[in-house]
Every structure is written in structure tokens, then in C-alpha cells.
Design a protein around this motif. Structure first.
Motif, PDB file in Angstrom:
ATOM      1  N   TYR A  94       0.830  -1.202   0.000  1.00 23.65           N
ATOM      2  CA  TYR A  94       0.000   0.000   0.000  1.00 23.65           C
ATOM      3  C   TYR A  94       0.868   1.257   0.000  1.00 23.65           C
ATOM      4  O   TYR A  94       1.823   1.353   0.762  1.00 23.65           O
ATOM      5  N   LEU A  95       0.509   2.186  -0.856  1.00 25.46           N
ATOM      6  CA  LEU A  95       1.125   3.514  -0.857  1.00 25.46           C
ATOM      7  C   LEU A  95       0.020   4.471  -0.430  1.00 25.46           C
ATOM      8  O   LEU A  95      -0.934   4.703  -1.181  1.00 25.46           O
ATOM      9  N   ILE A  96       0.125   4.966   0.780  1.00 27.16           N
ATOM     10  CA  ILE A  96      -1.018   5.662   1.391  1.00 27.16           C
ATOM     11  C   ILE A  96      -0.751   7.151   1.550  1.00 27.16           C
ATOM     12  O   ILE A  96       0.241   7.572   2.156  1.00 27.16           O
ATOM     13  N   GLY A  97      -1.673   7.958   1.048  1.00 27.52           N
ATOM     14  CA  GLY A  97      -1.628   9.404   1.280  1.00 27.52           C
ATOM     15  C   GLY A  97      -2.287   9.700   2.612  1.00 27.52           C
ATOM     16  O   GLY A  97      -3.409   9.268   2.857  1.00 27.52           O
ATOM     17  N   VAL A  98      -1.560  10.435   3.461  1.00 25.10           N
ATOM     18  CA  VAL A  98      -2.097  10.686   4.808  1.00 25.10           C
ATOM     19  C   VAL A  98      -2.720  12.080   4.931  1.00 25.10           C
ATOM     20  O   VAL A  98      -3.078  12.494   6.021  1.00 25.10           O
ATOM     21  N   GLY A  99      -2.848  12.780   3.791  1.00 27.52           N
ATOM     22  CA  GLY A  99      -3.454  14.107   3.839  1.00 27.52           C
ATOM     23  C   GLY A  99      -2.454  15.141   4.326  1.00 27.52           C
ATOM     24  O   GLY A  99      -1.287  14.839   4.564  1.00 27.52           O
ATOM     25  N   PRO A 100      -2.923  16.387   4.475  1.00 31.63           N
ATOM     26  CA  PRO A 100      -2.007  17.498   4.687  1.00 31.63           C
ATOM     27  C   PRO A 100      -1.456  17.616   6.108  1.00 31.63           C
ATOM     28  O   PRO A 100      -0.446  18.292   6.314  1.00 31.63           O
TER      29      PRO A 100
END
Ligand SMILES: C[S@@+](CC[C@H](N)C(=O)[O-])C[C@H]1O[C@@H](n2cnc3c(N)ncnc32)[C@H](O)[C@@H]1O
Length: 237
Positions: free
Chosen positions: A12-18
Motif C-alpha cells: 500500500y502507498l497511502i496518502g495521509v493528507g495534509p
């Protein structure tokens, strides 16, 4: 590669937001909870922007691993580390661990994960990779300011400013909203070009949007001379 429980390996390549954990997607939060190991770009296992964002979600027994990638422009701008991240992800997965790499904001918008994805595709094309999109700092900054990013026929320009200091004037002349990422190092040039084009009062700088130490400068001249974080962007409308 198969996990010991028979599930196919998936990285998984996960974007954690800002920065605000409330801006994680439900999918990101669920997967983060499920992971045995969470890799991130930070300098040590528990420090770094992305791992600090997801801190409230971590449960005991979960491992975090800082990959010490450089964020600076130059020969060591992280590129030497992308392959290292891809191989570490593959190693964890092949040993049966559920593993993810965390990136701030959205993973594929100027994100480290975009390079890691390319390395994974090159060295292990059969391994399934899931990219989990995240809220970009650009959207979060616009929301914080209450400024529409683009409407109707407008063109939105997103520019990594450190790489384009000499073209900033030309970009500003194109009109439409402009988002200048990696703005801290070239702020004097940005301010000078905005002033020259009469757009200084239509710009704001946001540092660490969504984090407890977020700062907003609606007057960019006040940001000059400040020690600004790499996690700063300028929006011009
Ligand atoms: C390599 S880009 C990554 C962008 C990220 N993938 C996204 O979708 O927001 C890094 C730049 O994004 C901006 N940035 C990222 N997170 C930020 C934040 N929380 N606050 C302000 N700017 C941020 C800064 O301009 C920083 O130099």
C-alpha cells in the motif's frame, strides 16, 4: 508472493493528507490500522511529517520505519532512497507482513510514493500495489483560506517553485490561480514577482496546514525573514 494466511501480497502507498488526522480518508485509516509495518520518509522511526500525522491511529505492536529520505533539491534529493524504500517494502511483504509506505498529502501529486511506485513496477511487476489517494495540501490550503482554486474556464497552475524561480514572472502573467509548492527557499523572488505584477495582495502563504503549529501569512512580506518550514506553500488567486 503470498502471505502466510493465503492472501495475495499487496503493498500500500497511502496518502495521509495534509496534516490533520481528521483529513485521512476512511480507507487510509482502515489500512493503517491493519498494517504490521508502516514505512515513511522521516529521519527516524517515530519522527517525520507523515508518521506524526497518523500518530493518533497507531496501536501497540505496530512498527514504524523511517527511511531518512532527503527533501532537499540536489543530487541527494531522495532519488537514491526510492529504490531502498521499494526493496524494503518488498522484503516486508515477502516475509508475510502487511506493509505500507506513507506520504503526506496525495501520494501521486509530487509525492515520494510516485517514485516508489515506479521502482516497484520496475523491480517487481507482478506484485500488486494499491495507491490510496489523500487530500492534498493544496486543497487544504484553499479550504483554510476560503479561496476557490479554479472555476469554470480558469486554468490552475501548480508549480514546484524552487525549480522555476526564473520563470515565476511568466507563470504569474498566465493568470488564473497559482499554487507554488516548495516556496520557502525562493520566497524573496516570489514576493518581488508578485509585487511587480500587482498581485501581492492576492497571495497568501500557509505553513504546515492542518498541523497544530500551522501558520498563515496573508501578507507575504511578513513571511520574509521568517524561518519557514519546507511544508509551506503560496496560493495566488
Ligand atoms: C513534494 S510536495 C508534496 C505535495 C503533497 N503530495 C500533496 O499532495 O500535498 C511538498 C510540498 O508540498 C507542500 N506541502 C505539503 N504538505 C504541506 C502542508 N501541510 N502545509 C503546507 N504546504 C505543504 C509544500 O509546498 C511542500 O514543499
Amino acid at each position: 508472493m503470498n502471505r502466510t494466511d493465503g492472501e495475495p501480497t499487496r503493498i500500500y502507498l497511502i496518502g495521509v493528507g495534509p496534516g490533520d488526522p481528521e483529513l485521512l480518508t476512511l480507507r487510509a485509516a482502515r489500512l493503517i490500522e491493519r498494517c504490521d509495518v508502516l514505512l515513511h520518509a522521516g529521519p527516524s522511526d517515530r519522527s517525520g511529517f507523515a508518521v506524526e500525522v497518523i500518530g493518533p491511529l497507531l496501536r501497540s505492536g505496530q512498527r514504524t520505519q523511517g527511511m531518512a529520505l532527503s527533501m532537499k533539491r540536489g543530487p541527494d534529493d531522495g532519488s537514491v532512497g526510492y529504490d531502498r524504500v521499494a526493496r524494503a517494502l518488498l522484503e516486508h511483504a515477502s516475509e508475510g507482513r502487511t506493509v505500507a509506505f506513507l506520504t503526506e498529502g496525495d501520494p501521486l501529486l509530487f509525492g515520494t510514493s510516485s517514485y516508489v511506485l515506479e521502482h516497484l513496477q520496475a523491480i517487481a511487476p507482478c506484485v500488486a500495489v494499491e495507491v490510496v489517494p489523500g487530500v492534498s495540501a493544496i486543497s487544504a490550503a484553499a479550504a483554510r483560506l476560503g479561496w476557490p482554486l479554479a472555476q469554470k474556464a480558469e486554468v490552475l497552475t501548480i508549480c514546484p517553485a524552487t525549480y522555476h524561480a526564473e520563470q515565476l514572472g511568466t507563470l504569474l502573467e498566465r493568470g488564473g490561480s497559482i499554487c507554488l509548492l516548495k516556496a520557502a527557499g525562493v520566497l524573496p523572488t516570489i514576493v518581488a514577482e508578485l509585487r511587480r505584477r500587482g498581485r501581492l495582495d492576492r497571495a497568501a502563504l500557509i505553513e504546515k496546514v492542518g498541523r497544530p503549529d500551522e501558520r498563515i501569512f496573508r501578507n507575504l512580506e511578513e513571511a520574509l525573514g521568517q524561518d519557514l518550514s519546507y511544508f509551506s506553500l503560496v496560493l495566488v488567486r
